[in-house]
Design an enzyme around this catalytic site. Structure first.
Site, short mmCIF file in Angstrom:
data_model
loop_
_atom_site.label_atom_id
_atom_site.label_comp_id
_atom_site.label_asym_id
_atom_site.label_seq_id
_atom_site.Cartn_x
_atom_site.Cartn_y
_atom_site.Cartn_z
N CYS A 48 82.52 51.24 26.57
CA CYS A 48 82.15 51.96 27.73
C CYS A 48 81.79 50.99 28.88
O CYS A 48 80.95 49.83 27.94
CB CYS A 48 81.45 53.03 27.47
SG CYS A 48 80.03 53.21 26.43
N CYS A 65 78.53 49.67 27.59
CA CYS A 65 78.46 47.89 25.98
C CYS A 65 78.63 46.89 27.13
O CYS A 65 77.76 46.26 27.62
CB CYS A 65 79.33 48.28 25.95
SG CYS A 65 80.03 49.68 24.68
N ASP A 70 62.70 -1.28 2.23
CA ASP A 70 61.30 -0.66 1.23
C ASP A 70 62.74 -1.10 0.50
O ASP A 70 64.54 -1.90 0.55
CB ASP A 70 62.04 0.39 1.80
CG ASP A 70 61.82 1.09 0.34
OD1 ASP A 70 60.91 1.92 -0.63
OD2 ASP A 70 62.86 2.80 0.28
N ASP A 127 64.19 4.66 3.40
CA ASP A 127 65.22 5.91 3.73
C ASP A 127 64.55 7.58 2.95
O ASP A 127 65.18 8.42 3.13
CB ASP A 127 66.35 5.98 2.81
CG ASP A 127 66.25 5.69 1.14
OD1 ASP A 127 64.96 4.67 0.74
OD2 ASP A 127 66.69 5.18 0.17
#
Length: 800
Positions: free
Chosen positions: A82, A85, A497, A695
């Site tokens: 409707c 909405c 690392d 990492d």
């Protein structure tokens, strides 16, 4: 109070002065930090939402005479019953930040939304509709969509064609002005002032209208740009010719000095140069286009037991999908059924397919090579890995390198200086060099105005940055900004690392020695202790125990001691696993077993004591194998004149054994996670420009401290977020490639800046002394921008 960041698409910028002006004005606003990129036609703005809003920023840009591009989307909306909405959806959407207009039509079950893509995405809009209890999908065929830039180029092509047709007769008249006899007949009509006026006027005021509009906006805001120079130069030639035509009408014996051809040909050539520039700039964004083309278009959704083909942009988290052999994985998610090999090369750079089975994670847009998979969607839309890569590349291409600031400063003051030089040139010619010769003075002044356009200067840096970051993305190297692409070339020391960077990061148990007790009992206690740890070595030990089929007990207490090891309580027994430091700390004598431990460490293995009840009951050794490409990659770094160091929490023997294996002499061993950043500072204190490559979460402080932080793409999200450069796939060979690409890009930028500045420095004096005809100056100016962009495009062919 919170800082927000938006990217606005700015329309109407024509040269570096425009972008510099917008950036300067925005940065004067309270709580605003803006970066305006001419080549990308975008403004990246960070702002304090407690002080200023996006609407304020947009209004400021528009007040300066430029526009902020809005996009329009047509949505099919299902579930409305409707008018209430449609009203509810419309009202909710119009309240969203970034939406300028939303209109919902109940009858057609559709809606039209105008929004700023830098603030809100179409996915956000559809999510809002879904939250209201309805379903919205984009009513647009992806294949039929024509981009705004393509429409602009077509419009310029049509204008250029019209301008060229009108200019050709005027160009032909220049034959009559040559200082020597050509024998080529020039129709009398072509020399008629009013015929030339009819041809030149549409070019001046229709084709050239954008120059007048741009000049007006610039002057209105007390600034000057390329449009001012072009409008001044062509207007002077045009209106002087109009005056001469009128004099010819009133005085038939007067021989008119006409420059209609000068203004018309100038505008035509500038338009041609701009068209070539747009086409070339389009090629600089090919990296983004390639990444977008990698995305899957459709997915097979399992819904109520049926298979349904749906567009990928309609998928939601939790959807169950079917992926057949040869199809792309539609989104990021987890395999819930099936087994297959996945080609992940477009994400990781690894050419070998990866085996995937139930419980394994799969990445969207990778290719399912064999076997049918059933998967659950976990990340969709802008949350997928590929979308993240695209975002990083877009942001990097839109950012400024520090060297761009030089060009911005020069561009900001360049135009007013040029106008001053043009005025002086006119006066010197008219009063001193060739007194009272107005045409000659005007011609020299026009040539100065036209030759000096700073477009090439404004494009010198951003186009190279765009091509460089794009090429990096294709190679699996993601620079998060132009400043990091520039900074990488300065690196002369790299700190690597060990675990997960030099090595594979997936260690395996190689030796397990037991003293005075049952092997199964000691292993059972060892596995129980390590089970609570997240360390890679712990996982290797647990996997080893599971493979032996031993009983896995639960630890009552557990404590990780960084850099030392762990201690746990199992069945009332205190168990210690770790280094000599831990044994000393717990007063456990290990002297009788020291030689055995040292022997294992000499072989490059990480060996740990297992202690219980005040004595050593075992030694376990774990080895993390070196990646196949690490040694060769490190050699390449050293060939580039870079000092390479390794940093690890492992003991010195193990660390030096790995270092020797890959050719690294500088080894920092037994470094606690919190001390990694201090090692970076130590190298920086020696005057080195340091890159940290890691990492893990424990690498994040060091990555942030380093001049350039590089995260292995297979690492943790924290490391990737902290780093300045992400190496997708984890191959160390990406590091020398990143450095070579940075050096090549900066060399390219310096070439561009040199030629842009050299061109203006040489061109202005030549024009001022009357050796450069205005139309030649126009051609040179137009193609200077094209040459800068073309030089930037050479980066695509650079071997790294």
């Amino acid at each position: 109070m919170s800082t927000q960041t938006v990217t606005l698409e700015v329309t109407g910028m024509t040269c570096a002065s425009c972008s510099a002006r917008i950036e300067k004005v925005l940065n004067k606003m309270d709580g605003v930090d803006a970066n305006v990129n001419l080549a990308m036609e975008k403004a990246s703005v960070s702002y304090d939402d407690a002080v200023v809003s996006v609407e304020d920023i947009t209004n400021k840009i528009e007040k300066l005479g430029y526009g902020v591009r809005q996009e329009k989307a047509v949505l099919d909306i299902h579930g409305m019953t409707c008018a209430a909405c449609s009203t509810r959806i419309e009202k909710s959407l119009n309240k969203m930040n970034g939406i300028s207009m939303a209109a919902i039509n109940l009858t057609t079950e559709s809606g039209v939304v105008e929004y700023n893509p830098g603030i809100v995405s179409i996915d956000d809009i559809m999510a809002r509709v879904k939250k209201l209890g309805y379903e919205a999908v984009v009513k647009q065929d992806r294949e039929e969509k024509t981009s705004h830039k393509e429409q602009e180029i077509k419009k310029k092509q049509r204008k250029l064609l019209l301008s060229a047709v009108l200019s050709l007769p005027l160009l032909y008249t220049m034959i009559a002005h040559l200082p020597f006899e050509t024998g080529i007949p020039v129709p009398e009509l072509f020399m008629n002032p009013w015929f030339q006026f009819i041809l030149a006027t549409p070019i001046q005021f229709y084709i050239g209208a954008p120059f007048y509009v741009g000049a007006y906006k610039a002057l209105k805001n007390k600034s000057a740009n390329m449009d001012v120079l072009v409008a001044l130069g062509t207007s002077a030639a045009y209106f002087y010719s109009v005056i001469e035509a009128v004099r010819y009408q009133l005085e038939p014996m007067h021989m008119p000095e006409l420059y209609f051809e000068t203004s018309a040909i100038l505008i035509t050539l500038i338009l041609l140069g701009k068209l070539f520039e747009d086409l070339a700039k389009g090629r600089t964004t090919q990296a983004i286009t390639k990444l977008l083309n990698l995305q899957a278009k459709e997915a097979t959704l399992l819904k109520d037991g049926n298979e349904v083909k749906v567009p990928v942009d309609q998928l939601q988290v939790g959807d169950i999908l079917i992926v057949r052999p040869g199809e792309k994985i539609p989104v990021d998610g987890k395999v819930v059924k099936g087994k297959s090999s996945i080609d992940e090369s477009m994400i990781t750079g690894e050419s070998i397919p990866v085996e995937k089975t139930e419980g394994d994670y799969v990445i969207g847009s990778t290719i399912n090579e064999n076997g049918m998979l059933t998967m659950e969607a976990e990340k969709v839309g802008k949350d997928t890995a590929l979308a993240g890569i695209i975002k990083i590349v877009e942001e990097a291409q839109g950012s400024k390198a520090p060297i761009q600031r030089l060009a911005d400063v020069i561009s900001g003051i360049f135009v007013p200086i040029v106008v001053g030089i043009a005025i002086v040139t006119f006066l010197v010619w008219y009063l001193l060099v060739d007194p009272m010769n107005l045409p000659q003075a005007l011609e020299a002044a026009i040539a100065v105005l036209v030759i000096a356009c700073p477009c090439a200067l404004g494009l010198a840096t951003p186009t190279s940055i765009m091509v460089g970051t794009g090429k990096g993305a294709e190679q699996g190297i993601l620079f998060k900004g132009g400043e990091f692409l520039e900074g990488t070339q300065k690196i002369d020391a790299i700190l690597l690392d060990k675990t997960g960077t030099i090595t594979r990061g997936k260690p395996e148990v190689t030796d397990f020695l037991v003293y005075g007790e049952s092997e199964s009992d000691v292993l059972s206690l060892l596995v129980a202790a390590e089970k609570a740890s997240e360390h890679p070595l712990a996982r290797a030990i647990v996997e080893y125990g599971e493979g032996k089929g031993i009983e896995i007990k639960e630890a009552e207490t557990f404590e990780a001691i960084p850099g030392h090891g762990i201690k746990a309580s199992i069945d009332g027994q205190e168990v210690f696993v770790g280094t000599r430091k831990l044994m000393n700390q717990e007063s456990i004598d290990y002297e009788d077993y020291e030689d055995q431990l040292a022997l294992l460490e000499t072989d490059g293995k990480t060996a740990m004591f297992v202690g219980k009840a005040g004595k050593i009951v075992g030694i376990i050794a774990v080895a993390d194998t070196v990646k196949a490409t690490s040694k060769a990659a490190i050699e390449k770094m050293q060939e580039l004149g870079i000092e390479v160091y390794m940093i690890t929490g492992d003991n010195r023997r193990t660390a030096e054994a790995i270092g020797k294996q890959v050719g690294i002499n500088g080894v920092f061993a037994e470094v606690l996670p919190e001390d990694k950043a201090n090692k970076v500072k130590e190298l920086q204190a020696q005057g080195k420009h340091v890159a940290m490559v890691g990492d893990g979460i424990n690498d994040a402080p060091a990555l942030a401290t380093a001049d350039i932080g590089m995260a292995i793409g297979t690492g943790t999200d924290v490391a990737i977020e902290t780093a300045d450069v992400t190496l997708v796939g984890g191959d160390l060979d990406h590091i020398p490639k990143a450095i070579k690409l940075s050096r090549a890009t900066m060399k390219n930028i310096r070439q561009n800046l040199f030629w842009a500045l050299f061109y203006n420095t040489i061109g202005i004096p030549i024009a001022a002394i009357g050796l450069l005809a205005p139309w030649v100056a126009g051609a040179a100016m137009a193609f200077s921008s094209v040459s800068v962009v073309s030089n930037s495009l050479r980066l695509k062919r650079v071997k790294i």
